[in-house]
Design an enzyme around this catalytic site. Structure first.
Site, short mmCIF file in Angstrom:
data_model
loop_
_atom_site.label_atom_id
_atom_site.label_comp_id
_atom_site.label_asym_id
_atom_site.label_seq_id
_atom_site.Cartn_x
_atom_site.Cartn_y
_atom_site.Cartn_z
N LYS A 185 0.82 -1.22 0.00
CA LYS A 185 0.00 0.00 0.00
C LYS A 185 0.86 1.27 0.00
CE LYS A 185 -0.74 0.27 5.02
NZ LYS A 185 0.07 1.50 5.22
N ASP A 186 2.15 1.15 0.36
CA ASP A 186 3.03 2.32 0.37
C ASP A 186 3.65 2.61 -1.00
OD1 ASP A 186 2.64 2.63 3.11
OD2 ASP A 186 4.40 1.45 3.65
N ARG A 232 -8.39 8.25 4.74
CA ARG A 232 -9.34 7.22 4.25
C ARG A 232 -10.16 6.66 5.40
NH1 ARG A 232 -9.06 2.01 5.02
NH2 ARG A 232 -6.94 2.17 5.79
N ARG A 233 -9.49 6.32 6.50
CA ARG A 233 -10.21 5.77 7.65
C ARG A 233 -11.12 6.83 8.27
NH1 ARG A 233 -4.72 2.85 9.65
NH2 ARG A 233 -5.09 0.78 8.78
N ARG A 289 0.27 10.02 14.51
CA ARG A 289 1.37 9.37 13.81
C ARG A 289 2.02 8.40 14.79
NH1 ARG A 289 4.62 11.27 9.62
NH2 ARG A 289 5.42 9.16 9.78
N ARG A 295 0.84 3.94 18.95
CA ARG A 295 -0.60 4.17 18.75
C ARG A 295 -1.44 3.44 19.81
NH1 ARG A 295 -1.66 5.22 12.41
NH2 ARG A 295 0.35 6.16 11.96
N CYS A 311 -1.03 7.98 -1.85
CA CYS A 311 -1.43 6.95 -0.88
C CYS A 311 -1.93 7.57 0.43
CB CYS A 311 -0.29 5.97 -0.62
SG CYS A 311 1.14 6.67 0.19
#
Length: 319
Positions: free
Chosen positions: A81-82, A129-130, A151, A157, A244
């Site tokens: 995805k990166d 997106r989330r 971040r 997190r 992305c």
């Protein structure tokens, strides 16, 4: 005489090292050669800015690709995805192994599920997106949540939740699986609620285009269905001209009739981060047998989404 070790370029994060270690073991099995990890720091690892601010596209990849081009490493492992959607001519995507669980997950206090979070719950994520999809779902189901930009690595997190700064964080199931922390998940988000990032859960194994022997050897790790799916998803992303870090979700999956795989379905979503406006569509076609067929499926859906106004919903564009 022992064969010279293959040098695998990897980011230094715990997740990157875990997934690169798993690939290294697989490469040892198929080649019979030793593999050593070469740790490389990328711009995305050292910058503390939000991904949308630093451009998103390629920030975790460029340093690894530069090392490949210079011949400092023989191959590199990326979270797919990166990867930017344009492939440099001097490099080749030698393998896309079988995909992990592509879903997003919640790690919440008191083992809460997403829909059980209290009014005013603060949910951390670094992904537009989330944010877009969680806020859209909350609006549709009268949930009172606040999405908070964060971040940091997985440990950082999750610690926000343990410290009481946040009620929950959203992470990728694949990453937690790979570092052995999937048991901390309190809720798996259905892809009907939150579509993952294009390529989420998949890895990309990249090497120099001129290294035919290594390309052939790494090809043993390629999964054709995963490659077709992520190619369709990335084609959608490319056609929407989105980086992305843009609020684009996509997932291609196979539709089976009994034991026989009949078709591939591609779903895509674009939305504003506050969840007020969304374009969500899907298309279905024959299972792609070639890169071009998979790419065409993504472009087809992107064309429909653009016709519905998707372009106006993306704040972050690739440059």
């Amino acid at each position: 005489m022992t064969e010279k070790a293959l040098r695998l370029g990897t980011r230094r994060s715990k997740l990157a090292m875990a997934q690169s270690g798993q690939v290294a073991e697989a490469v040892r099995r198929v080649t019979g050669r030793p593999v050593e990890l070469v740790e490389i720091t990328t711009y995305g690892d050292v910058s503390r800015e939000a991904l949308a601010q630093i451009g998103g596209t390629g920030v975790f990849v460029t340093a690894l690709r530069d090392a490949l081009v210079r011949g400092e490493v023989d191959f590199a492992v990326h979270s797919l995805k990166d990867l930017p959607t344009t492939q440099p001519e001097e490099l080749v995507l030698a393998a896309v192994p079988v995909r992990e669980d592509p879903r997003d997950v919640i790690v919440a206090r008191d083992a809460l599920k997403f829909t059980d979070l209290p009014r005013g719950a603060r949910i951390g994520t670094g992904s537009p997106r989330r944010m877009a999809q969680l806020n859209a779902y909350a609006r549709a189901h009268a949930l009172d949540i606040e999405t908070v930009p964060i971040r940091g690595n997985v440990d950082t997190r999750i610690q926000y939740v343990h410290d009481g700064e946040l009620d929950a964080v959203v992470l990728a199931a694949a990453g937690l699986n790979r570092i052995g922390r999937i048991d901390e998940v309190t809720d798996f988000l259905s892809v009907d609620t939150v579509l993952p990032a294009p390529g989420q859960g998949a890895l990309a194994i990249e090497c120099a285009a001129g290294n035919a022997d290594l390309i052939a050897a790494l090809g043993a790790l390629d999964d054709p269905f995963t490659r077709a799916a992520v190619t369709a998803e990335r084609s959608l992303l490319a056609a929407l001209e989105a980086g992305c870090s843009a609020p684009v979700g996509a997932l291609a999956d196979l539709l089976a009739d009994g034991q026989f795989v009949k078709e591939m379905r591609l779903r895509g979503v674009v939305g504003t981060t506050d969840g007020t406006r969304m374009v969500q569509l899907s298309t279905t076609g024959p299972v792609p047998q070639t890169h071009d067929q998979a790419w065409a499926l993504g472009r087809e859906l992107a064309t429909e989404m653009l016709a519905q106004g998707a372009a106006g919903l993306m704040g972050e564009r690739a440059h």
